[in-house]
Design an enzyme around this catalytic site. Structure first.
Site, PDB file in Angstrom:
ATOM      1  N   ASP A  17      15.675   2.235  32.393  1.00 11.79           N
ATOM      2  CA  ASP A  17      16.947   2.765  32.017  1.00 11.79           C
ATOM      3  C   ASP A  17      17.815   1.226  31.569  1.00 11.79           C
ATOM      4  O   ASP A  17      17.433   0.053  31.716  1.00 11.79           O
ATOM      5  CB  ASP A  17      17.910   3.573  33.240  1.00 11.79           C
ATOM      6  CG  ASP A  17      19.121   3.980  32.386  1.00 11.79           C
ATOM      7  OD1 ASP A  17      19.148   4.158  31.283  1.00 11.79           O
ATOM      8  OD2 ASP A  17      19.881   4.668  33.158  1.00 11.79           O
TER       9      ASP A  17
ATOM     10  N   GLU B  70      18.699  -1.305  26.272  1.00 12.18           N
ATOM     11  CA  GLU B  70      19.283  -1.699  24.966  1.00 12.18           C
ATOM     12  C   GLU B  70      19.255  -3.213  24.649  1.00 12.18           C
ATOM     13  O   GLU B  70      18.935  -3.533  23.627  1.00 12.18           O
ATOM     14  CB  GLU B  70      20.642  -0.853  24.678  1.00 12.18           C
ATOM     15  CG  GLU B  70      20.512   0.522  24.716  1.00 12.18           C
ATOM     16  CD  GLU B  70      20.277   1.076  26.211  1.00 12.18           C
ATOM     17  OE1 GLU B  70      20.700   0.324  27.203  1.00 12.18           O
ATOM     18  OE2 GLU B  70      19.464   1.999  26.182  1.00 12.18           O
TER      19      GLU B  70
ATOM     20  N   ASP C   4      22.017   9.819  27.410  1.00 11.88           N
ATOM     21  CA  ASP C   4      23.136  10.217  28.004  1.00 11.88           C
ATOM     22  C   ASP C   4      23.979  11.155  27.151  1.00 11.88           C
ATOM     23  O   ASP C   4      24.855  11.043  26.333  1.00 11.88           O
ATOM     24  CB  ASP C   4      24.244   9.138  28.537  1.00 11.88           C
ATOM     25  CG  ASP C   4      23.734   8.296  29.727  1.00 11.88           C
ATOM     26  OD1 ASP C   4      22.513   8.603  30.078  1.00 11.88           O
ATOM     27  OD2 ASP C   4      24.284   7.195  29.831  1.00 11.88           O
TER      28      ASP C   4
END
Ligand code: NAG
Ligand code: NAG
Length: 985
Positions: free
Chosen positions: A481, A484, A656
């Site tokens: 997770d 980015e 999300d």
């Protein structure tokens, strides 16, 4: 050869006259009242705020250049002149020299460029433009390394004359080129009329487009499937949920264009621009403008052409995936089961009760995850035992791993965190250029650092850390997770402050006081009127208390005006061209590691160049780390930020999203674009991640996601529980749809085989399967799973019907209802109203298909071991075909595989077999939909040997022939010998 006995068959034939269908599953007459659980009571009359990390260096606010009326027009730059053309076997090279004064639009013009044109393969031509003089030591231009991201090259044989495509160019007033398809002269891409701009921090190229062009792709985005002619796609990997029409987690800079041609077959082609910098693609009425913040032009034009000279979207996609970025990974069989996870399952016993809740409700659950492996609430022995019991039940465990590594407090011995310390000792972290020390941003646990994936030693360290963890927590895969990579504060905000660790993130969390989320899906006030009223008063109470309590400090931001390029200098933190980053203030460093943070390679490459590759790199590293833990086994990992080629190693979830109908709808278009990206292991957080769901949305979403490869329910903290067993309707909808999914798991697995070997798609847009019907160009409210299954989900609240089209019926395509096997009657382009009670999703089978099915079990293991059946759905010529791929479901390199092909025509079913993999379950049943009566006789041979069958049952009812009792002919496995079954009608 013996003719089988027909006693039962005759009885069945009588029942046919009654017109009943034996396959109809009764729908629930009424569903028990399904009230959504209410959120926690709010009795906080005061709140004690956690100590938040003050915003350090709050990022300045910028105006995206797109929206800046004072921004210069780069098309006023002079462009380049080509000279010194040198022909080669694969194409030609030339020099490009700036055709006038530097224009300094958004950087420093690079005067001397190299042009390389290469007919790399029959279907692909490559155009590269890059600086003649590259000075890596001065970072004059970072060109994407082939070691990091595949760079397609010439196949060693294709020439201009053998290529599907042709490049032509002119030099007046400056260099312009176009790409045409040789067979029909169709112009696919053309910069004619526009200049090429090449500066150190800004590249621009414009192509002409036809009227109302139809372009797909440019993922990752949350947008309509058909992108339209007014769309801006920004690429800068960002931790922003549901960022509709903005940049998102991943970067896939390629599009596929389809042209409908008035009655003639449509044509298709594709364009891939291999560049990982921040960039924008601006879709306008008759042009597409491509802009990047650096790197090179590295275009791959794909002809989409088939052997017969036609061209298609699916061929274009296969050319892109297999020729440019690499074929996707084949995944383990169990990964196609249903996955449940949640942020904030408190301890092992909560997790056990969730697993039990699923079992008690008889809803299949394959896999289970949690957010953290805290040693107090998740003690090592307890975790081993818990995961051991999952494994004993054929279930699996995939924990989440965040991309940041917590930096321990040096003044607190009990805060030691060895993974950080070990990496730091070896210099494996991305660095803060001002201190030369590990960059210290913020994330969930506090100040943290990030691995530098350019260093081979970082991969070794990562693999060792995961292996150590696996000793205590015997996981089956890893979920990556925040890749980015997400940073919760601006800059290296932990500099000099590590002794404050662990710090709370610089914002309130969903379970902090007065942070209850009161959002419910559209229609909740109708399905749950009383609860909706209670929610709205609770929400008002919270808002009122909030307005009377301490307010959070608002960070002060300064507004930067337009940043003019400084001759000879790059500004990586605030480049002159401001991309439309979704983050507040739009700066590149907002919510991310600063662009000037440096890597440890010899050139000190910055995040400015590598930001969009962090997620791609950490997922690749994780894949190889898992492979070391389970040698020879296909590693399972899903990642949030991905890049072109990520599908080779990792699956992806849509990030999300929210518990809204719109988010569910957009997940289909996101899925279709991931199929285009060679990353088919895709799914969305089912029932929605943030906000509260309700039984209506959650039922529909559990139904929809059952046809996505990655099937997972995931939820945020501090909103209502949403496991599938919480409501009777959701439980029933889930049980029913999982029966469908699990019965066709082997079909889905076969689709993955074709994806992994040929670049075929798994989920499919209707326009891909029916390319000559312009009315389907934008459709994504319906989709297909492979060539044979049509899914028509309900996407709006509080209805018990859905409308859908049945493509191809005008050309004779037949469709059958999955549950009843009855043919559909529909007119071309007719929007047919279908009954869709809450627990039912409409699924149709395309005539002409043969699908191998298995009896669904509770887990994928059980399903895999259950008997096979064949569903033959006849087309209008009473023919059908299909295939089945088999292997051990686990191994990266298989000892043996098997491909079974099925053909049915002239009332004869034939199977042919390649490969020797042994699948133990027998074949128990063959069902033929679209038959006109009971066959008068049936004969069967397997491996040339005729079989006697005293007890075969053949039943005819409502157009369906059902042949059962076949297992006795295949006791050693359904597909051990080539079979022929002849029916006489
Ligand atoms: C890098 O730039 C500096 C200053 O502009 C210059 O002095 C130096 O020669 C350059 N290095 C190389 C390898 O070109
Ligand atoms: C794209 O950007 C242009 C400005 O260049 C703007 O006018 C337009 O509204 C944007 N389109 C969308 C769909 O946001």
């Amino acid at each position: 050869m013996m003719i089988v006995q027909w006693a039962t068959a005759i009885a069945a034939c009588l029942s046919f006259t009654s017109g009943e269908s034996s396959q109809q599953v009764p729908l629930l007459a009424a569903i028990a009242p399904d009230l959504s659980p209410l959120p926690l009571a709010q009795d906080n009359t005061q709140r004690i705020l956690p100590t938040l990390v003050p915003q350090v260096d709050a990022a300045p606010s910028l105006t995206p250049t797109l929206f800046d009326p004072t921004a210069p027009d780069a098309q006023k730059c002079p462009g380049y002149k080509a000279s010194g053309v040198t022909e080669s076997d694969s194409g030609f090279t030339a020099a490009l020299t700036i055709a006038g004064d530097n224009c300094q639009a958004y950087g420093n013009d690079i005067a001397d460029l190299v042009l390389e044109v290469s007919y790399q393969a029959k279907e692909r031509v490559n155009v590269r433009i890059y600086p003649k003089y590259i000075v890596p030591a001065n970072q004059t231009q970072y060109l994407l390394s082939p070691q990091l991201v595949d760079q397609p090259e010439w196949d060693g044989k294709t020439t201009k004359s053998s290529s599907d495509l042709e490049l032509t160019w002119i030099n007046d007033p400056s260099f312009q080129f176009k790409i045409t398809r040789s067979s029909d002269g169709e112009e696919l891409f053309s910069t004619y009329g526009h200049v090429i701009v090449y500066e150190d921090q800004f590249l621009e190229l414009v192509t002409n487009m036809i009227d109302e062009y139809k372009v797909y792709g440019l993922a990752e985005n949350a947008h309509d499937f058909l992108l339209g002619n007014d769309y801006n796609q920004t690429y800068w990997a960002v931790d922003a949920g549901n960022s509709i029409d903005y940049n998102s987690y991943g970067t896939y800079p390629w599009y596929q264009e389809t042209r409908y041609r008035n009655g003639k077959p449509s044509t298709a082609h594709g364009v891939y621009a291999r560049n990982a910098h921040g960039q924008e693609w601006l879709l306008r009425k008759n042009t597409i403008t491509y802009r990047t913040l650096g790197g090179s032009f590295d275009f791959y034009f794909l002809s989409g052409q088939n052997n017969d000279g036609s061209s298609s979207a699916v061929t274009t996609i296969a050319q892109y995936v297999s020729g440019c970025i690499g074929l996707p990974a084949m995944h383990q069989y169990w990964t196609f089961g249903f996955h449940q996870c949640r942020w904030g399952y408190q301890n092992i016993s909560v997790m056990q009760s969730i697993v039990k809740g699923y079992k008690d409700a008889n809803i299949p659950l394959e896999l289970y995850r949690d957010f953290t492996n805290d040693k107090v609430t998740f003690p090592v022995e307890g975790m081993r035992e818990f995961i051991g019991s999952l494994h004993a039940n054929g279930q699996h465990y995939v924990p989440i791993v965040d991309s940041n590594v917590y930096a321990p407090n040096p003044d607190n011995a009990s805060d030691a965190y060895e993974p950080w310390t070990r990496a730091n000792e070896q210099g494996l972290f991305i660095r803060d250029p001002t201190t030369g020390e590990p960059y210290l941003g913020g994330n969930w646990p506090g100040f943290s650092s990030w691995g530098d994936w350019l260093l081979p030693a970082t991969h070794v360290w990562w693999a060792e850390e995961l292996a150590k963890w696996h000793n205590d927590t015997p996981f089956d895969g890893i979920w990556i997770d925040l890749s980015e990579a997400s940073n919760f504060c601006d800059g290296s905000c932990g500099n000099g402050r590590l002794n404050e660790n662990p710090v709370h993130p610089p914002f309130l969390l969903p379970n902090d006081p007065l942070q209850m989320n009161f959002n419910y899906p559209l229609g909740f006030n109708i399905s749950n009127a009383t609860e909706a009223a209670a929610v709205s008063s609770a929400s008002a109470v919270q808002a009122s208390i909030l307005s009377h309590t301490t307010q959070l400090p608002v960070p002060t931001t300064i507004t930067l005006g337009r940043i003019e390029p400084t001759p000879g200098v790059r500004n990586v933190s605030f480049p002159p061209y401001v991309i439309n980053n979704v983050q507040n203030g739009h700066a590149l460093g907002k919510g991310a590691i600063s662009p000037d943070a440096t890597h440890n390679d010899q050139y000190n490459t910055t995040e400015y160049e590598l930001h969009n590759l962090f997620g791609y790199s950490i997922s690749n590293a994780t894949y190889h780390a898992i492979l070391q833990i389970f040698p020879g086994v296909r590693p399972f990992t899903v990642g949030r930020s991905t890049f072109a080629g990520s599908g080779k190693t990792t699956g992806h979830w849509g990030g999300d999203n929210t518990s809204t109908w719109g988010s569910m709808f957009l997940s289909i278009s996101q899925a279709l674009t991931f199929m285009m990206n060679g990353a088919p292991m895709f799914g969305a957080d089912t029932c929605g991640f943030s906000g509260n769901t309700d039984f209506d949305l959650c039922s529909r979403w559990m139904e929809l996601s059952a046809f996505f490869p990655f099937y997972r329910n995931h939820n945020i903290k501090a909103s209502i529980d949403q496991e599938a067993f919480r409501w009777s309707s959701v439980a029933e909808a889930s049980r029913r749809v999982m029966q469908v999914r699990y019965s066709m798991l082997t079909y889905m697995y076969t689709l993955f085989y074709y994806a992994a070997t040929e670049g075929q798609t798994v989920m499919r847009a209707l326009s891909w399967e029916f390319p000559n019907d312009p009315s389907l160009a934008g459709t994504y409210s319906q989709f297909m799973l492979g060539p044979s299954i049509l899914v028509t989900p309900v996407l709006v609240p509080n209805v018990d019907y859905v409308k859908g089209v049945f493509p191809g019926v005008g050309e004779g395509t037949k469709w059958y209802d999955w549950y009843t096997l009855q043919p559909v009657s529909a007119k071309p382009q007719e929007n047919v109203t279908l009954s869709a009670p809450l627990e039912h999703i409409n699924v149709h089978v395309r005539g002409g298909s043969i699908i191998a099915l298995q009896t669904p079990g509770y887990t994928t293991d059980e399903t895999r071991a259950s008997p096979y059946s064949l569903l033959i759905a006849l087309d209008s010529n009473e023919a059908a075909s299909g295939s089945l791929y088999l292997d051990d479901g686990v191994s990266l390199v298989q000892n043996a595989t098997k491909l079974v092909k099925f053909e049915y025509s002239n009332s004869i079913l034939k199977t042919s077999i390649q490969g020797s993999y042994h699948a133990a379950p027998p074949l128990s049943k063959v069902t033929i939909a679209g038959a006109s009566c009971l066959p008068k006789s049936l004969s069967l041979t397997i491996s040339g040997q005729p079989f006697e069958a005293a007890e075969i049952d053949v039943v005819y009812s409502g157009g369906v022939v059902t042949i059962t009792g076949l297992e006795k002919f295949t006791p050693n496995g359904a597909w051990e010998g080539e079979a022929e079954m002849k029916l006489k009608f």
